[in-house]
Design an enzyme around this catalytic site. Structure first.
Site, short mmCIF file in Angstrom:
data_model
loop_
_atom_site.label_atom_id
_atom_site.label_comp_id
_atom_site.label_asym_id
_atom_site.label_seq_id
_atom_site.Cartn_x
_atom_site.Cartn_y
_atom_site.Cartn_z
N ASP A 1 0.85 -1.18 0.00
CA ASP A 1 0.00 0.00 0.00
C ASP A 1 0.89 1.23 0.00
O ASP A 1 1.97 1.24 0.59
CB ASP A 1 -0.97 0.00 1.17
CG ASP A 1 -0.30 -0.01 2.53
OD1 ASP A 1 0.08 1.08 3.02
OD2 ASP A 1 -0.13 -1.09 3.12
N ASP B 1 -9.70 3.44 5.92
CA ASP B 1 -8.53 3.39 6.81
C ASP B 1 -8.91 4.14 8.08
O ASP B 1 -9.01 5.36 8.09
CB ASP B 1 -7.34 4.05 6.10
CG ASP B 1 -6.12 4.23 6.99
OD1 ASP B 1 -6.17 3.85 8.17
OD2 ASP B 1 -5.11 4.76 6.49
N GLU C 1 -7.80 4.59 12.02
CA GLU C 1 -6.73 4.34 12.96
C GLU C 1 -6.61 5.49 13.94
O GLU C 1 -7.52 6.31 14.04
CB GLU C 1 -5.41 4.09 12.22
CG GLU C 1 -5.03 5.18 11.22
CD GLU C 1 -3.78 4.82 10.43
OE1 GLU C 1 -2.67 5.03 10.97
OE2 GLU C 1 -3.89 4.34 9.28
#
Length: 302
Positions: free
Chosen positions: A101, A190, A192
């Protein structure tokens, strides 16, 4: 972008100096943060225009102190959970497919070289919040496809700046779509650690609502349930270890070790694993939990 004093790790991400740079960014005043973000945008390629509004998130001073140029998939993980073994141990008899990624930190990527070294898929940053577009997304999306990789786009979530649905709409409009062509992975969220607080200032209930809003909107717009990238520690802390998403959303687990360890609730297995932040390929080192044929099936929604 990273300052001139930063160095680059073999995998292409800025090393520990970048983490120090990130902390300095967050301590700066509001005016300085906006000025730095504006200067960074000026350095980007004009081929992918970033709206001027990208320098000014809309959720108050704490959001304005956050700099999207410092974010990528896993940019917060090592600082919160550490970075242990860099050599992944594959269980004998288990087939896994290597990938990577990337984001703007890698600059121009030689995709043909990555493919020849074994990479068969890549996720790449497309958007963040409702104003920021990664400057290298278009080049990465096209270049990886032309080199033969199965690729997909991801959105870096900032749950304190706008609703999940609003960020999903922005993501889908700027690269987070999906085509049943055997070459496009499901759009990915994503989610986090926050830059100013672990859970972005949201309660567990509010975080669950935000994630549900995002994944439902992506599904409504693309017919695909998005992949969710996270860590077990973050998920437990910030969602109360919700088991609500395992039935639909593929799991992309982040753990820099020789095994994935315990998974978040609701997922009996992982689909992708980010096991190191540097290695053979540019960016982070990933594995699809299966053979290449399974990866193609995922891209075809089967």
């Amino acid at each position: 972008m990273a300052t001139s004093s930063s160095t680059t790790a073999p995998g292409g991400h800025v090393n520990a100096t970048a983490h120090s740079t990130r902390k300095r960014y967050l301590r700066r005043s509001l005016a300085a943060s906006v000025a730095v973000a504006g200067a960074a945008i000026g350095l980007m390629s004009p081929a992918v225009a970033i709206p001027a509004a990208a320098t000014a998130p809309t959720a108050g001073a704490s959001a304005l102190a956050h700099d999207p140029e410092m974010d990528w998939m896993g940019s917060t993980i090592a600082a919160h959970e550490g970075s242990a073994a860099r050599t992944q141990v594959i269980t004998p008899g288990v087939t896994q497919t290597p990938g990577m990624d990337v984001s703007h930190y890698q600059g121009t990527i030689n995709w043909a070289s990555a493919y020849s070294n074994g990479a068969r898929f890549a996720y790449m940053k497309a958007t963040e919040g409702t104003t920021f577009r990664d400057a290298t997304f278009s080049a990465n999306y096209t270049g990886s496809y032309n080199a033969g990789l199965i690729r997909g786009a991801y959105h870096f979530a900032t749950p304190n700046s706008s609703t999940g649905a609003a960020q999903a709409d922005y993501f889908v409009a700027h690269g987070g779509g999906w085509s049943k062509d055997g070459k496009t992975l499901p759009p990915m969220l994503d989610i986090e650690y926050g830059s100013t607080s672990t859970c972005w200032g949201l309660s567990q209930a509010s975080m669950r609502s935000w994630i549900t809003s995002f994944v439902n909107e992506v599904h409504a717009k693309t017919t695909r349930w998005p992949t969710i990238y996270t860590t077990t520690n973050w998920w437990t802390t910030c969602t109360g270890n919700s088991s609500a998403y395992g039935a639909n959303d593929p799991l992309f687990i982040a753990r820099y070790s020789t095994s994935v360890g315990a998974l978040p609730a609701g997922w009996g297995f992982y689909t992708f694993w980010q096991y190191a932040d540097s290695g053979t390929f540019p960016g982070d080192q990933d594995r699809f939990n299966g053979a290449l044929s399974g990866l193609v099936n995922l891209a075809n929604n089967t």
